[in-house]
Design an enzyme around this catalytic site. Structure first.
Site, PDB file in Angstrom:
ATOM      1  N   HIS A 158      53.633 -22.028  -5.715  1.00 38.11           N
ATOM      2  CA  HIS A 158      53.448 -22.896  -6.888  1.00 38.11           C
ATOM      3  C   HIS A 158      52.263 -23.828  -6.671  1.00 38.11           C
ATOM      4  CE1 HIS A 158      56.318 -24.734  -4.068  1.00 38.11           C
ATOM      5  NE2 HIS A 158      55.745 -25.891  -4.380  1.00 38.11           N
ATOM      6  N   HIS A 192      51.000 -27.722  -7.724  1.00 34.22           N
ATOM      7  CA  HIS A 192      51.339 -29.040  -8.247  1.00 34.22           C
ATOM      8  C   HIS A 192      50.130 -29.542  -9.031  1.00 34.22           C
ATOM      9  CE1 HIS A 192      54.742 -29.882  -5.344  1.00 34.22           C
ATOM     10  NE2 HIS A 192      54.076 -28.988  -4.630  1.00 34.22           N
TER      11      HIS A 192
HETATM   12  P1  DGP Z   1      56.708 -27.951  -2.218  1.00 31.82           P
HETATM   13  O1  DGP Z   1      57.181 -28.940  -1.200  1.00 31.82           O
HETATM   14  O2  DGP Z   1      55.209 -27.855  -2.344  1.00 31.82           O
HETATM   15  O3  DGP Z   1      57.387 -26.627  -1.977  1.00 31.82           O
HETATM   16  O4  DGP Z   1      57.185 -28.524  -3.629  1.00 31.82           O
HETATM   17  C1  DGP Z   1      58.382 -28.253  -4.233  1.00 31.82           C
HETATM   18  C2  DGP Z   1      58.497 -29.202  -5.397  1.00 31.82           C
HETATM   19  O5  DGP Z   1      59.559 -28.741  -6.210  1.00 31.82           O
HETATM   20  C3  DGP Z   1      58.811 -30.644  -5.029  1.00 31.82           C
HETATM   21  O6  DGP Z   1      57.792 -31.489  -5.549  1.00 31.82           O
HETATM   22  C4  DGP Z   1      60.137 -30.943  -5.696  1.00 31.82           C
HETATM   23  C5  DGP Z   1      60.258 -29.852  -6.721  1.00 31.82           C
HETATM   24  N1  DGP Z   1      61.611 -29.380  -6.968  1.00 31.82           N
HETATM   25  C6  DGP Z   1      62.557 -29.100  -6.037  1.00 31.82           C
HETATM   26  N2  DGP Z   1      63.686 -28.653  -6.640  1.00 31.82           N
HETATM   27  C7  DGP Z   1      63.426 -28.639  -7.976  1.00 31.82           C
HETATM   28  C8  DGP Z   1      64.201 -28.281  -9.106  1.00 31.82           C
HETATM   29  O7  DGP Z   1      65.358 -27.873  -9.031  1.00 31.82           O
HETATM   30  N3  DGP Z   1      63.597 -28.414 -10.326  1.00 31.82           N
HETATM   31  C9  DGP Z   1      62.312 -28.863 -10.465  1.00 31.82           C
HETATM   32  N4  DGP Z   1      61.851 -28.962 -11.712  1.00 31.82           N
HETATM   33  N5  DGP Z   1      61.554 -29.217  -9.411  1.00 31.82           N
HETATM   34  C10 DGP Z   1      62.102 -29.101  -8.181  1.00 31.82           C
END
Ligand code: DGP
Length: 138
Positions: A102, A104
């Site tokens: 993903h 950000h």
């Molecule tokens: P990373 O550490 O780069 O893998 O980022 C994962 C991101 O995903 C972090 O910023 C928090 C977000 N995140 C974790 N769980 C969920 C979820 O259930 N829903 C959404 N919308 N975001 C989530």
């Protein structure tokens, strides 16, 4: 380590858990980060099951990058931050916590630090009006 289809973003892609959606097409899905590091923190993921950028196919990379630019432009138009940071983490040593690749999209303002990564969860009702502004700017 193989791709784990029970990761949280795979569940979001399958509609098994909700998200505050910003954009979707055949190749990608974009939604608000539930633990925003800044107002307007948006995520973009490919539908292709890949853990990180190193595993993603060339077509997947292309679709993900093009969608990230499109949505970053909409975030800029909707929220008018002076800066937009794109972040993309590969592997737990790099800070990755969800193992479905993903990007950000993070609005940035001079002198305002990001909140801590993946730390404080906010309610969908807080994210929905921001997502609506971004959707309207697409
Ligand atoms: P990373 O550490 O780069 O893998 O980022 C994962 C991101 O995903 C972090 O910023 C928090 C977000 N995140 C974790 N769980 C969920 C979820 O259930 N829903 C959404 N919308 N975001 C989530």
């Amino acid at each position: 380590m193989p791709y784990d289809p029970s990761n949280i973003f795979a569940k979001i892609l399958r509609g098994e858990i909700p998200c505050v959606k910003v954009y979707e097409d055949d190749a990608v899905l974009s939604f608000m980060d539930v633990m925003p590091q800044a107002e307007g923190h948006t995520l973009v993921i490919p539908r292709e099951p890949a853990m990180d950028m190193l595993d993603l196919s060339p077509d997947g990379v292309s679709a993900l990058m093009l969608a990230t630019q499109k949505i970053a432009r909409a975030v800029k138009k909707a929220l008018s931050p002076p800066g937009i940071m794109l972040a993309q983490l590969n592997g737990s040593a790099a800070g990755q916590s969800v193992f479905h690749v993903h990007f950000h999209i993070l609005p940035r303002y001079a002198g305002i630090d990001l909140k801590l990564h993946a730390r404080e969860m906010v309610k969908p009702a807080t994210l929905e009006p921001i997502a609506a502004k971004i959707r309207a700017a697409l």
